[in-house]
Write a protein that holds these residues in place. Structure first.
Motif, PDB file in Angstrom:
ATOM      1  N   THR A 195     -37.155  72.864  59.391  1.00 10.65           N
ATOM      2  CA  THR A 195     -37.162  71.902  60.496  1.00 10.65           C
ATOM      3  C   THR A 195     -37.336  70.482  59.966  1.00 10.65           C
ATOM      4  N   GLU A 196     -38.273  70.294  59.042  1.00 12.16           N
ATOM      5  CA  GLU A 196     -38.479  68.958  58.478  1.00 12.16           C
ATOM      6  C   GLU A 196     -37.283  68.507  57.659  1.00 12.16           C
ATOM      7  N   GLN A 197     -36.672  69.429  56.927  1.00 15.82           N
ATOM      8  CA  GLN A 197     -35.470  69.096  56.152  1.00 15.82           C
ATOM      9  C   GLN A 197     -34.341  68.639  57.080  1.00 15.82           C
ATOM     10  N   ASN A 198     -34.139  69.367  58.150  1.00 14.39           N
ATOM     11  CA  ASN A 198     -33.068  69.028  59.097  1.00 14.39           C
ATOM     12  C   ASN A 198     -33.374  67.732  59.839  1.00 14.39           C
ATOM     13  N   ASN A 199     -34.640  67.548  60.210  1.00 13.60           N
ATOM     14  CA  ASN A 199     -35.024  66.294  60.866  1.00 13.60           C
ATOM     15  C   ASN A 199     -34.738  65.093  59.964  1.00 13.60           C
ATOM     16  N   ARG A 200     -35.062  65.235  58.688  1.00 13.40           N
ATOM     17  CA  ARG A 200     -34.843  64.132  57.739  1.00 13.40           C
ATOM     18  C   ARG A 200     -33.360  63.792  57.631  1.00 13.40           C
ATOM     19  N   ILE A 201     -32.517  64.802  57.603  1.00 13.14           N
ATOM     20  CA  ILE A 201     -31.069  64.563  57.521  1.00 13.14           C
ATOM     21  C   ILE A 201     -30.573  63.824  58.756  1.00 13.14           C
ATOM     22  N   PHE A 202     -30.905  64.342  59.931  1.00 11.79           N
ATOM     23  CA  PHE A 202     -30.386  63.743  61.159  1.00 11.79           C
ATOM     24  C   PHE A 202     -30.972  62.365  61.414  1.00 11.79           C
ATOM     25  N   GLN A 203     -32.244  62.167  61.111  1.00 15.15           N
ATOM     26  CA  GLN A 203     -32.845  60.848  61.303  1.00 15.15           C
ATOM     27  C   GLN A 203     -32.181  59.811  60.402  1.00 15.15           C
ATOM     28  N   THR A 204     -31.926  60.186  59.158  1.00  7.59           N
ATOM     29  CA  THR A 204     -31.263  59.268  58.229  1.00  7.59           C
ATOM     30  C   THR A 204     -29.851  58.932  58.700  1.00  7.59           C
ATOM     31  N   LEU A 205     -29.120  59.954  59.150  1.00  2.00           N
ATOM     32  CA  LEU A 205     -27.750  59.739  59.616  1.00  2.00           C
ATOM     33  C   LEU A 205     -27.721  58.847  60.854  1.00  2.00           C
ATOM     34  N   LEU A 219     -39.497  75.185  47.835  1.00  2.00           N
ATOM     35  CA  LEU A 219     -39.966  76.114  48.857  1.00  2.00           C
ATOM     36  C   LEU A 219     -40.800  77.231  48.242  1.00  2.00           C
ATOM     37  N   ASN A 220     -40.348  77.770  47.136  1.00  2.00           N
ATOM     38  CA  ASN A 220     -41.115  78.822  46.456  1.00  2.00           C
ATOM     39  C   ASN A 220     -42.440  78.296  45.931  1.00  2.00           C
ATOM     40  N   ASN A 221     -42.451  77.047  45.454  1.00  2.00           N
ATOM     41  CA  ASN A 221     -43.697  76.454  44.968  1.00  2.00           C
ATOM     42  C   ASN A 221     -44.699  76.262  46.110  1.00  2.00           C
ATOM     43  N   GLN A 222     -44.200  75.853  47.266  1.00  2.66           N
ATOM     44  CA  GLN A 222     -45.081  75.701  48.425  1.00  2.66           C
ATOM     45  C   GLN A 222     -45.685  77.040  48.825  1.00  2.66           C
ATOM     46  N   PHE A 233     -41.935  78.559  56.300  1.00  2.00           N
ATOM     47  CA  PHE A 233     -40.487  78.479  56.133  1.00  2.00           C
ATOM     48  C   PHE A 233     -39.816  77.702  57.260  1.00  2.00           C
ATOM     49  N   THR A 234     -40.218  77.971  58.491  1.00  2.00           N
ATOM     50  CA  THR A 234     -39.569  77.274  59.604  1.00  2.00           C
ATOM     51  C   THR A 234     -39.912  75.783  59.581  1.00  2.00           C
ATOM     52  N   THR A 235     -41.141  75.447  59.206  1.00  2.00           N
ATOM     53  CA  THR A 235     -41.507  74.046  59.086  1.00  2.00           C
ATOM     54  C   THR A 235     -40.697  73.364  57.989  1.00  2.00           C
ATOM     55  N   PHE A 236     -40.504  74.063  56.885  1.00  2.00           N
ATOM     56  CA  PHE A 236     -39.725  73.493  55.781  1.00  2.00           C
ATOM     57  C   PHE A 236     -38.322  73.128  56.240  1.00  2.00           C
ATOM     58  N   LEU A 243     -32.931  78.659  60.440  1.00  2.00           N
ATOM     59  CA  LEU A 243     -32.450  77.708  59.436  1.00  2.00           C
ATOM     60  C   LEU A 243     -31.933  76.420  60.072  1.00  2.00           C
ATOM     61  N   GLY A 244     -31.427  76.516  61.292  1.00  2.00           N
ATOM     62  CA  GLY A 244     -30.848  75.343  61.940  1.00  2.00           C
ATOM     63  C   GLY A 244     -31.795  74.599  62.859  1.00  2.00           C
ATOM     64  N   ASN A 245     -33.071  74.978  62.896  1.00  2.00           N
ATOM     65  CA  ASN A 245     -34.031  74.313  63.790  1.00  2.00           C
ATOM     66  C   ASN A 245     -34.197  72.835  63.452  1.00  2.00           C
ATOM     67  N   HIS A 246     -34.261  71.994  64.481  1.00  2.00           N
ATOM     68  CA  HIS A 246     -34.614  70.585  64.306  1.00  2.00           C
ATOM     69  C   HIS A 246     -35.151  70.050  65.621  1.00  2.00           C
ATOM     70  N   ASP A 247     -35.769  68.892  65.554  1.00  2.00           N
ATOM     71  CA  ASP A 247     -36.418  68.308  66.733  1.00  2.00           C
ATOM     72  C   ASP A 247     -35.676  67.100  67.279  1.00  2.00           C
ATOM     73  N   ILE A 248     -34.453  66.875  66.827  1.00  2.00           N
ATOM     74  CA  ILE A 248     -33.678  65.707  67.265  1.00  2.00           C
ATOM     75  C   ILE A 248     -32.855  66.098  68.492  1.00  2.00           C
ATOM     76  N   GLY A 249     -33.148  65.499  69.609  1.00  2.00           N
ATOM     77  CA  GLY A 249     -32.471  65.849  70.852  1.00  2.00           C
ATOM     78  C   GLY A 249     -31.051  65.301  70.931  1.00  2.00           C
ATOM     79  N   GLY A 250     -30.228  65.946  71.749  1.00  2.00           N
ATOM     80  CA  GLY A 250     -28.884  65.458  72.027  1.00  2.00           C
ATOM     81  C   GLY A 250     -27.868  65.691  70.937  1.00  2.00           C
ATOM     82  N   LEU A 251     -28.170  66.556  69.974  1.00  2.00           N
ATOM     83  CA  LEU A 251     -27.233  66.831  68.882  1.00  2.00           C
ATOM     84  C   LEU A 251     -26.700  68.255  68.979  1.00  2.00           C
TER      85      LEU A 251
END
Length: 433
Positions: free
Chosen positions: A371-381, A344-347, A366-369, A263-271
């Motif tokens: 990861t992309e959700q978390n990436n979007r949050i951190f990138q925006t922040l 997520l259920n629709n996908q 699920f993991t892609t969902f 659930l906590g996976n993301h691709d943003i380094g240094g966080l």
């Protein structure tokens, strides 16, 4: 307790708890302290020259058999190598409460190694054994990502140990085969090809080593927790200490630990820092857990419930219980959480429809969902923190998939936890949604 709460994650209509389709690549992040290989004395070498290789090879560093003795309790009956330090493994491989089950499996940590053991309980006509013979057969490895490959082998071998106690030849061959993937004089693995003898056990001695994998565990995880999976998602993203409790069987709860880590996976380094999956823990791990900043684990021992200094979140089956008032403010499923759950259920439904004949890779979905959700949050922040006014508006929150009101507290905790310098320009209404 409702029957659904007790049902294993991987149960099928035939009642087989151990039904796994073809293997797929894991997406777990290997903890930094495991990105090494094992030297001849069983220690971890974390040099940069070998760390990248450790994730690609299957380093089984110990094979063992644990038995229950009516006079001595749990004890290590046999292991290879003989001198390997296994103190405490007898209580990890055969967990508290196992005597109530016919079979189970468990993932666990032993220092900087990870283990998998399969347990079975067989009725015997023996007064000395009090009518029951209980054993576990397990392995220790430098990484948890490859342990699942040996599930079927361990299941076969624990049955073999119950039926023919003291016969260890299969396990000895298995260990020698897997030990062969390490250079005995250095910490660098030998080069292995698909046809090398060191990567394929002798079929004359060992049964076929079918690769197994917990396919479907994430969809069952979602089904088990429902919309509350997004409460766990927020706690995982905040890198809290999460402890799952459940009576045996514990194997399916180990999969909940795995899913929660994803659930906590993301691709943003240094966080932040890497979440550490401890899998099964018992009272012997209390000192270790006291020093952990964040972790995800599970237990069958109820005593942990009262030791609230050891965890931030206590999950008793489907009941999620935070310790602090701040975390309790995050317990409500927001409108945005419900939207994400529906999306997520629709996908998943769409993929099932499009690939009905082929089957779908639910783990990747699920993991892609997340990861992309978390990436979007951190990138925006991070983008907002680099802007001139550093302001974060309601529109930003909507773009991140968050509720401007219902997720306000979560976002404030998130930016504080990761040290992201932004100004939240969202009013806090007296009656949040």
């Amino acid at each position: 307790m409702a029957q659904e709460e007790k049902s294993p994650l991987l149960a099928d209509t035939d009642g087989d708890d151990y039904n796994y389709p073809n293997p797929r690549k894991r997406v777990w992040h290997v903890p930094p302290e495991l990105k090494g290989v094992v030297t001849g004395n069983g220690t971890i070498n974390t040099s940069s020259s070998s760390s990248s290789l450790a994730c690609d090879f299957d380093f089984v560093v110990c094979v063992f058999v644990v038995t229950f003795d009516t006079r001595s309790g749990n004890m290590v009956e046999w292991c290879q190598p003989e001198e390997f330090e296994l103190d405490g493994v007898e209580f990890k491989a055969m967990v508290s409460g196992s005597h109530t089950l016919l079979k189970d499996f468990v993932y666990f940590r032993k220092d900087n190694l990870y283990g998998l053991a399969c347990f079975e309980n067989m009725h015997v006509e023996s007064e000395i054994e009090r009518g029951a013979r209980m054993k576990s057969v397990g392995i220790l490895s430098t990484s948890y990502t490859n342990l699942y490959r040996h599930m079927q082998f361990l299941e076969t071998q624990v049955r073999h140990q119950l039926e023919t106690p003291g016969k260890y030849s299969n396990l000895e061959v298995f260990y020698q085969d897997k030990k062969g993937t390490l250079n005995s004089t250095t910490s660098i693995p030998q080069q292995i090809t698909p046809n090398s003898s060191s990567s394929t056990p002798s079929q004359e001695i060992l049964p076929e080593m079918k690769i197994t994998h917990p396919a479907g565990c994430f969809s069952q995880f979602m089904k088990f927790f429902g919309e509350k999976v997004f409460i766990l998602w927020k706690f995982a993203l905040l890198q809290q200490r999460i402890l799952f409790f459940s009576p045996p069987p514990i194997g399916v709860v180990c999969y909940r630990v795995y899913c929660a880590c994803c659930l906590g996976n993301h691709d943003i380094g240094g966080l932040g820092h890497e979440m550490k999956p401890h899998f099964y823990v018992n009272v012997a791990d209390i000192e270790t857990l006291e020093s952990e900043v964040s972790y995800i684990a599970c237990t069958t021992e109820k005593i942990f419930e009262v030791k609230t200094s050891l965890y931030d979140i206590y999950v008793d089956n489907q009941m999620i219980r935070p310790c602090s008032p701040m975390l309790r403010d995050l317990m409500k499923v927001s409108v945005a959480d419900k939207d994400k759950f529906a999306k997520l259920n629709n996908q998943r439904s769409a993929l099932q429809y499009n690939y009905e004949d082929q089957g779908i890779d639910e783990e990747e979905l699920f993991t892609t969902f997340f990861t992309e959700q978390n990436n979007r949050i951190f990138q925006t922040l991070l983008e907002a923190s680099c802007s001139q006014d550093r302001q974060l508006t309601s529109e930003h929150m909507k773009n991140m998939g968050l509720d401007p009101y219902g997720d306000r507290t979560f976002l404030m905790e998130l930016v504080e936890h990761y040290g992201i310098d932004v100004m939240l320009m969202v009013d806090n209404p007296c009656c949040p949604k």
